[in-house]
Design a protein around this motif. Structure first.
Motif, PDB file in Angstrom:
ATOM      1  N   ARG A  40      -7.403  -8.991   1.005  1.00 40.46           N
ATOM      2  CA  ARG A  40      -6.356  -9.988   0.787  1.00 40.46           C
ATOM      3  C   ARG A  40      -6.920 -11.392   0.631  1.00 40.46           C
ATOM      4  NH1 ARG A  40      -1.497  -9.724   4.700  1.00 40.46           N
ATOM      5  NH2 ARG A  40      -1.041 -11.413   3.304  1.00 40.46           N
ATOM      6  N   ARG A  41      -8.019 -11.667   1.306  1.00 40.39           N
ATOM      7  CA  ARG A  41      -8.649 -12.970   1.226  1.00 40.39           C
ATOM      8  C   ARG A  41      -9.429 -13.113  -0.072  1.00 40.39           C
ATOM      9  NH1 ARG A  41     -11.752 -14.013   6.938  1.00 40.39           N
ATOM     10  NH2 ARG A  41     -10.094 -15.268   7.830  1.00 40.39           N
ATOM     11  N   PRO A  42      -9.486 -14.339  -0.620  1.00 40.77           N
ATOM     12  CA  PRO A  42     -10.402 -14.546  -1.743  1.00 40.77           C
ATOM     13  C   PRO A  42     -11.840 -14.393  -1.242  1.00 40.77           C
ATOM     14  CG  PRO A  42      -9.480 -16.641  -1.018  1.00 40.77           C
ATOM     15  CD  PRO A  42      -8.778 -15.555  -0.242  1.00 40.77           C
ATOM     16  N   LEU A  43     -12.745 -14.039  -2.114  1.00 43.72           N
ATOM     17  CA  LEU A  43     -14.138 -13.870  -1.704  1.00 43.72           C
ATOM     18  C   LEU A  43     -14.693 -15.180  -1.153  1.00 43.72           C
ATOM     19  CD1 LEU A  43     -16.722 -12.248  -1.447  1.00 43.72           C
ATOM     20  CD2 LEU A  43     -17.247 -12.844  -3.807  1.00 43.72           C
ATOM     21  N   ALA A  44     -14.506 -16.259  -1.872  1.00 48.70           N
ATOM     22  CA  ALA A  44     -14.992 -17.562  -1.417  1.00 48.70           C
ATOM     23  C   ALA A  44     -14.150 -18.654  -2.055  1.00 48.70           C
ATOM     24  CB  ALA A  44     -16.452 -17.746  -1.793  1.00 48.70           C
ATOM     25  N   ARG A  45     -13.929 -19.691  -1.288  1.00 46.86           N
ATOM     26  CA  ARG A  45     -13.250 -20.864  -1.825  1.00 46.86           C
ATOM     27  C   ARG A  45     -13.624 -22.052  -0.965  1.00 46.86           C
ATOM     28  NH1 ARG A  45      -8.838 -22.595   1.060  1.00 46.86           N
ATOM     29  NH2 ARG A  45      -8.014 -21.171   2.591  1.00 46.86           N
ATOM     30  N   ALA A  46     -13.559 -23.220  -1.571  1.00 43.56           N
ATOM     31  CA  ALA A  46     -13.823 -24.447  -0.826  1.00 43.56           C
ATOM     32  C   ALA A  46     -12.601 -24.755   0.022  1.00 43.56           C
ATOM     33  CB  ALA A  46     -14.100 -25.592  -1.781  1.00 43.56           C
ATOM     34  N   CYS A  47     -12.822 -25.350   1.174  1.00 45.37           N
ATOM     35  CA  CYS A  47     -11.719 -25.680   2.066  1.00 45.37           C
ATOM     36  C   CYS A  47     -12.093 -26.952   2.820  1.00 45.37           C
ATOM     37  CB  CYS A  47     -11.492 -24.531   3.036  1.00 45.37           C
ATOM     38  SG  CYS A  47     -10.099 -24.781   4.153  1.00 45.37           S
TER      39      CYS A  47
ATOM     40  N   GLU B 159     -12.112 -32.186  11.089  1.00 45.05           N
ATOM     41  CA  GLU B 159     -13.347 -32.933  10.819  1.00 45.05           C
ATOM     42  C   GLU B 159     -13.328 -33.617   9.461  1.00 45.05           C
ATOM     43  OE1 GLU B 159     -16.010 -33.336  12.863  1.00 45.05           O
ATOM     44  OE2 GLU B 159     -14.935 -32.286  14.449  1.00 45.05           O
ATOM     45  N   ARG B 160     -12.432 -33.219   8.593  1.00 36.89           N
ATOM     46  CA  ARG B 160     -12.336 -33.758   7.235  1.00 36.89           C
ATOM     47  C   ARG B 160     -13.639 -33.543   6.467  1.00 36.89           C
ATOM     48  NH1 ARG B 160      -7.652 -33.232   6.236  1.00 36.89           N
ATOM     49  NH2 ARG B 160      -7.881 -34.473   4.387  1.00 36.89           N
ATOM     50  N   ARG B 161     -14.229 -32.363   6.670  1.00 34.46           N
ATOM     51  CA  ARG B 161     -15.456 -32.000   5.971  1.00 34.46           C
ATOM     52  C   ARG B 161     -15.249 -30.659   5.303  1.00 34.46           C
ATOM     53  NH1 ARG B 161     -20.561 -33.479   9.616  1.00 34.46           N
ATOM     54  NH2 ARG B 161     -21.495 -32.377   7.890  1.00 34.46           N
ATOM     55  N   PRO B 162     -15.837 -30.460   4.120  1.00 30.94           N
ATOM     56  CA  PRO B 162     -15.679 -29.181   3.419  1.00 30.94           C
ATOM     57  C   PRO B 162     -16.471 -28.060   4.097  1.00 30.94           C
ATOM     58  CG  PRO B 162     -17.124 -30.621   2.178  1.00 30.94           C
ATOM     59  CD  PRO B 162     -16.611 -31.424   3.347  1.00 30.94           C
ATOM     60  N   HIS B 163     -15.948 -26.845   3.975  1.00 33.76           N
ATOM     61  CA  HIS B 163     -16.658 -25.678   4.472  1.00 33.76           C
ATOM     62  C   HIS B 163     -16.319 -24.485   3.605  1.00 33.76           C
ATOM     63  CE1 HIS B 163     -12.750 -25.316   6.539  1.00 33.76           C
ATOM     64  NE2 HIS B 163     -12.963 -24.028   6.458  1.00 33.76           N
ATOM     65  N   LEU B 164     -17.061 -23.410   3.760  1.00 36.60           N
ATOM     66  CA  LEU B 164     -16.843 -22.187   3.002  1.00 36.60           C
ATOM     67  C   LEU B 164     -15.721 -21.380   3.644  1.00 36.60           C
ATOM     68  CD1 LEU B 164     -17.741 -20.173   0.801  1.00 36.60           C
ATOM     69  CD2 LEU B 164     -19.377 -19.264   2.456  1.00 36.60           C
ATOM     70  N   ALA B 165     -14.697 -21.081   2.882  1.00 35.74           N
ATOM     71  CA  ALA B 165     -13.576 -20.279   3.376  1.00 35.74           C
ATOM     72  C   ALA B 165     -13.552 -18.942   2.635  1.00 35.74           C
ATOM     73  CB  ALA B 165     -12.269 -21.033   3.150  1.00 35.74           C
ATOM     74  N   GLY B 166     -12.657 -18.079   3.041  1.00 39.96           N
ATOM     75  CA  GLY B 166     -12.527 -16.773   2.406  1.00 39.96           C
ATOM     76  C   GLY B 166     -13.330 -15.712   3.132  1.00 39.96           C
TER      77      GLY B 166
ATOM     78  N   ALA C  71     -15.952 -15.985   6.411  1.00 37.47           N
ATOM     79  CA  ALA C  71     -15.682 -15.243   7.646  1.00 37.47           C
ATOM     80  C   ALA C  71     -16.838 -14.307   7.988  1.00 37.47           C
ATOM     81  CB  ALA C  71     -14.384 -14.452   7.514  1.00 37.47           C
ATOM     82  N   ALA C  72     -17.410 -13.651   6.976  1.00 36.04           N
ATOM     83  CA  ALA C  72     -18.537 -12.743   7.211  1.00 36.04           C
ATOM     84  C   ALA C  72     -19.766 -13.518   7.677  1.00 36.04           C
ATOM     85  CB  ALA C  72     -18.853 -11.952   5.946  1.00 36.04           C
ATOM     86  N   LEU C  73     -20.026 -14.671   7.069  1.00 34.52           N
ATOM     87  CA  LEU C  73     -21.147 -15.495   7.481  1.00 34.52           C
ATOM     88  C   LEU C  73     -20.972 -15.979   8.916  1.00 34.52           C
ATOM     89  CD1 LEU C  73     -23.777 -16.991   6.857  1.00 34.52           C
ATOM     90  CD2 LEU C  73     -22.378 -18.844   5.902  1.00 34.52           C
ATOM     91  N   CYS C  74     -19.778 -16.427   9.255  1.00 36.54           N
ATOM     92  CA  CYS C  74     -19.489 -16.879  10.617  1.00 36.54           C
ATOM     93  C   CYS C  74     -19.713 -15.743  11.615  1.00 36.54           C
ATOM     94  CB  CYS C  74     -18.063 -17.403  10.705  1.00 36.54           C
ATOM     95  SG  CYS C  74     -17.622 -18.056  12.336  1.00 36.54           S
ATOM     96  N   ARG C  75     -19.195 -14.573  11.318  1.00 34.63           N
ATOM     97  CA  ARG C  75     -19.361 -13.424  12.212  1.00 34.63           C
ATOM     98  C   ARG C  75     -20.843 -13.084  12.390  1.00 34.63           C
ATOM     99  NH1 ARG C  75     -16.835  -9.902   9.504  1.00 34.63           N
ATOM    100  NH2 ARG C  75     -18.640  -8.774   8.756  1.00 34.63           N
ATOM    101  N   HIS C  76     -21.600 -13.111  11.311  1.00 30.89           N
ATOM    102  CA  HIS C  76     -23.037 -12.818  11.345  1.00 30.89           C
ATOM    103  C   HIS C  76     -23.762 -13.797  12.266  1.00 30.89           C
ATOM    104  CE1 HIS C  76     -26.848 -11.351   9.608  1.00 30.89           C
ATOM    105  NE2 HIS C  76     -27.229 -12.616   9.662  1.00 30.89           N
TER     106      HIS C  76
END
Length: 74
Positions: free
Chosen positions: A8-15, A20-27, A31-36
């Motif tokens: 359901r989630r996009p593979l990757a998107r900017a967010c 913090e008002r800073r960009p990060h990797l979403a999608g 999530a997989a990178l964070c879990r890792h």
């Protein structure tokens, strides 16, 4: 985590992080990178559980694997 694009989630998107008002990797990829990173102890959750901090082990791993200047993470 499903990274083949069928979830359901996009593979990757900017967010833009709303606190913090800073960009990060979403999608799914973010999530997989964070879990890792959390599973290996390279990051730990702080505060309410959404924020993370890079550990000493994580700093060394990110430097060794990706050549990231970990001083910029502080």
């Amino acid at each position: 985590m499903d990274l083949d694009g069928r979830g359901r989630r996009p593979l990757a998107r900017a967010c833009l992080d709303w606190t913090e008002r800073r960009p990060h990797l979403a999608g799914a990829a973010g999530a997989a990178l964070c879990r890792h990173l959390l599973e290996r102890g390279w990051c730990v959750r702080i505060g309410s559980g959404r924020a993370v901090k890079v550990t000493g082990t994580g700093e060394q791993a990110l430097t060794d694997l990706l050549g990231i200047d970990t001083a910029a993470l502080r």
